[in-house]
Design an enzyme around this catalytic site. Structure first.
Site, PDB file in Angstrom:
ATOM      1  N   HIS A 162       0.783  -1.138   0.101  1.00  0.00           N
ATOM      2  CA  HIS A 162      -0.210   0.017  -0.143  1.00  0.00           C
ATOM      3  C   HIS A 162       0.914   1.506   0.117  1.00  0.00           C
ATOM      4  O   HIS A 162       1.468   1.428   1.050  1.00  0.00           O
ATOM      5  CB  HIS A 162      -0.843   0.054   1.290  1.00  0.00           C
ATOM      6  CG  HIS A 162      -2.193  -1.199   1.024  1.00  0.00           C
ATOM      7  ND1 HIS A 162      -2.613  -1.558   2.102  1.00  0.00           N
ATOM      8  CD2 HIS A 162      -2.742  -1.302   0.011  1.00  0.00           C
ATOM      9  CE1 HIS A 162      -3.727  -2.296   1.978  1.00  0.00           C
ATOM     10  NE2 HIS A 162      -3.583  -2.405   0.555  1.00  0.00           N
ATOM     11  N   TYR A 203       3.055  -0.045   5.260  1.00  0.00           N
ATOM     12  CA  TYR A 203       3.657  -1.306   5.984  1.00  0.00           C
ATOM     13  C   TYR A 203       2.671  -2.475   5.679  1.00  0.00           C
ATOM     14  O   TYR A 203       2.560  -3.372   6.570  1.00  0.00           O
ATOM     15  CB  TYR A 203       3.605  -0.988   7.488  1.00  0.00           C
ATOM     16  CG  TYR A 203       4.148   0.338   7.632  1.00  0.00           C
ATOM     17  CD1 TYR A 203       5.384   1.203   7.481  1.00  0.00           C
ATOM     18  CD2 TYR A 203       3.233   1.281   8.356  1.00  0.00           C
ATOM     19  CE1 TYR A 203       5.869   2.217   7.626  1.00  0.00           C
ATOM     20  CE2 TYR A 203       3.761   2.487   8.935  1.00  0.00           C
ATOM     21  CZ  TYR A 203       5.054   2.973   8.648  1.00  0.00           C
ATOM     22  OH  TYR A 203       5.406   4.170   8.913  1.00  0.00           O
ATOM     23  N   HIS A 204       2.469  -2.679   4.341  1.00  0.00           N
ATOM     24  CA  HIS A 204       1.422  -4.014   4.102  1.00  0.00           C
ATOM     25  C   HIS A 204       2.004  -4.827   3.034  1.00  0.00           C
ATOM     26  O   HIS A 204       1.134  -4.885   1.943  1.00  0.00           O
ATOM     27  CB  HIS A 204      -0.135  -3.632   3.783  1.00  0.00           C
ATOM     28  CG  HIS A 204      -0.564  -2.864   4.978  1.00  0.00           C
ATOM     29  ND1 HIS A 204      -1.544  -1.696   4.893  1.00  0.00           N
ATOM     30  CD2 HIS A 204      -0.432  -2.878   6.165  1.00  0.00           C
ATOM     31  CE1 HIS A 204      -1.779  -1.277   6.101  1.00  0.00           C
ATOM     32  NE2 HIS A 204      -1.303  -1.959   6.947  1.00  0.00           N
ATOM     33  N   PRO A 205       3.296  -5.325   3.156  1.00  0.00           N
ATOM     34  CA  PRO A 205       3.706  -5.982   1.980  1.00  0.00           C
ATOM     35  C   PRO A 205       3.084  -7.212   1.874  1.00  0.00           C
ATOM     36  O   PRO A 205       2.932  -7.944   2.901  1.00  0.00           O
ATOM     37  CB  PRO A 205       5.330  -5.900   2.147  1.00  0.00           C
ATOM     38  CG  PRO A 205       5.543  -5.928   3.669  1.00  0.00           C
ATOM     39  CD  PRO A 205       4.356  -4.830   4.006  1.00  0.00           C
TER      40      PRO A 205
END
Length: 546
Positions: A298, A470-472
């Protein structure tokens, strides 16, 4: 030798270790590179503001990306939690599942058993929601979910400002309809002796059961490779205290190191794109081009404002006095401002009314959060974030070298697909309208980085300042097609006795924060593993991967 060896004690690994060790007939070993995740910086919710930017060196891998062409060749920042609990140690604790259609889309892509109807029972099983149980929510699970009854008054002004712009108030983003603005629920203990503390995955599931005789938890264990013999994963090699050690697995190795480190460990083990492995003189065990591919994240753009309201987080003499007072209040009563998620409110909006679900997410923060809190500003203020929920850009995770202690090369390829820039620009305009609405007038001060009015100016601002929120996910994609890294039951395609359980298996990024979905995935998969071992026992709903 243990039956199950789990690599990584994060949001997935902590759940897997706790649930699998409920069966006294098996032994479980959990390997975690960091510490126990139960220190003061893990327990105080607002301590993440110091851990995420790296002001506190422990508890954070502090990764960086390669230069991002779409972001003026800037090097992005990728903080990831290090310790039992993983990134649930450092996140904003927001309990968000994503949109129901996201999971139906997974199922349509060949991820059988992962539709909304399949995953809902496992969200409910995990949850101990302060609002009680209903058709969509659970009560009595390990993961405590509470309302933010300490949220600052400015949040109500933000919600009212959004309403003035035509958006509706939504008091439950995990309810029947995700769209709207409101306060987030948080993964924070609301009852029991830990009330007021961060409810990380380790605090929820693992810390209280680490005494089990059939569960071994080894912290400070940096995994260097998985051993494969005759097509089967049989052991994990790790280093602890400068010494190389090996733990063997009788049944399965379960890789739960996250979307950045699971593919890294696999490639160090000779499992991955063959040409890339040969470049680093790593013997090829299995040529699997999908490992490290399909990286999605994101991308987030921030608007930051100064404010005369000193109830907000800030930097200065008064802010220091307030912080000391809040620290004492949290220490004695587990109450006060240090309970804050910082991102107390937000929303899910559509940039086009014709869309079937929101395509942007807002986070409203009660402080001036600039460059992941790495750039500090005197005084008080607030900030608002907007991110693209379903990016079209796809990146990679690759090896920098064969050294297992070298960080991976992380390339999210932000804005490599021009559609993402268009969506983020539209989202930023909607956010700007909310920030300019009358309800926020009494709080509003100077904007730190005004973007200008034209598309070109806003595009330039995005390229100059946007970064991850922070959403890999996606780097060990599950599916039913031959190119998928894992099958829908998360078993590795091409190697026996190996399973991957973490955000890396998501085929597409869900529309929201990723912690709750990862916990759900681990709950579901742990139950499936136990059902395989005891097929005659009654099986809970939602385990069908056929």
């Amino acid at each position: 030798m243990d039956d199950y060896v789990i690599v990584g004690g994060g949001s997935a690994g902590a759940v897997m270790a706790a649930r699998l060790s409920e069966d006294p007939s098996v032994t479980v070993c959990l390997l975690e590179a960091g510490g126990r995740g139960d220190g003061i910086f893990a327990r105080v919710p607002m301590a993440a503001a110091a851990v995420v930017p790296g002001h506190v060196k422990s508890g954070n891998w502090r990764f960086s990306t390669v230069p991002q062409k779409g972001l003026n060749n800037r090097i992005g920042y990728q903080p990831r939690g290090r310790g039992l609990g993983g990134s649930s140690l450092v996140n904003a604790m927001l309990y968000v599942r994503g949109h129901q259609r996201d999971y139906d889309e997974w199922a349509a892509l060949g991820c059988h058993g992962w539709s909304w109807a399949d995953v809902l029972p496992w969200f409910r099983k995990a949850e101990d929601n302060i609002r009680g149980a209903d058709a969509l929510h659970g009560r009595g699970g390990p993961l405590q979910v509470c309302d933010q009854n300490w949220a600052r008054p400015i949040n109500l002004a933000f919600i009212r400002a959004a309403e003035q712009c035509g958006y509706r108030h939504n008091d439950d983003f995990n309810g029947p309809d995700q769209e709207g603005v409101g306060l987030y629920q948080a993964t924070q203990f609301w009852q029991g002796p830990k009330r007021g503390e961060r409810c990380s995955a380790a605090a929820a599931y693992l810390h209280d059961v680490m005494h089990r005789r059939n569960l071994t938890v080894i912290t400070g264990a940096h995994v260097t490779r998985i051993l494969v013999e005759r097509g089967r994963a049989v052991a994990v090699v790790y280093r602890k205290g400068g010494e190389e050690r090996t733990v063997r697995a009788a049944r399965e190795v379960i890789l739960a190191a996250g979307a950045l480190q699971s593919p890294h460990i696999l490639m160090l083990s000779g499992i991955g794109p063959a040409d890339h492995l040969r470049q680093h003189d790593i013997p090829v065990v299995l040529d699997q081009p999908g490992i490290g591919a399909n990286l999605q994240d994101h991308l987030d753009y921030t608007m930051i404002f100064r404010s005369a309201d000193t109830d907000l987080f800030g930097l200065g003499l008064k802010a220091t006095r307030d912080l000391l007072r809040a620290a004492n209040e949290w220490r004695t009563e587990r109450m006060g401002h240090l309970r804050s998620t910082c991102a107390e409110s937000g929303g899910f909006l559509k940039t086009d009314a014709a869309l079937d679900r929101p395509d942007i997410q807002l986070h409203f923060l009660v402080g001036m959060v600039d460059d992941h809190v790495r750039k500090m500003h005197w005084g008080h203020g607030y900030s608002a974030h907007v991110c693209v929920l379903r990016p079209h850009s796809r990146g990679t995770v690759r090896l920098a070298s064969a050294d297992p202690f070298a960080n991976p090369l992380i390339d999210p390829a932000f804005l490599s697909d021009p559609r993402d820039l268009t969506t983020l620009r539209k989202g930023a305009r909607r956010l700007a309208d909310i920030m300019a609405a009358p309800a926020l007038a009494r709080y509003r001060g100077r904007e730190l980085y005004p973007a200008g009015e034209s598309d070109a100016e806003l595009n330039a601002a995005i390229r100059a300042r946007a970064d991850t929120i922070y959403h890999p996910v996606g780097t060990c994609r599950m599916g039913s097609d031959p190119a998928a890294v894992v099958a829908p039951d998360l078993k590795f395609n091409g190697i026996e006795g190996l399973r991957v359980v973490d955000a890396s298996v998501m085929p597409r990024l869900i529309g929201g924060n990723t912690n709750a979905p990862v916990i759900m995935m681990a709950e579901k998969t742990a139950a499936a593993i136990r059902a395989e071992r005891h097929p005659a026992r009654k099986v809970d709903a939602g385990l069908n991967f056929a």
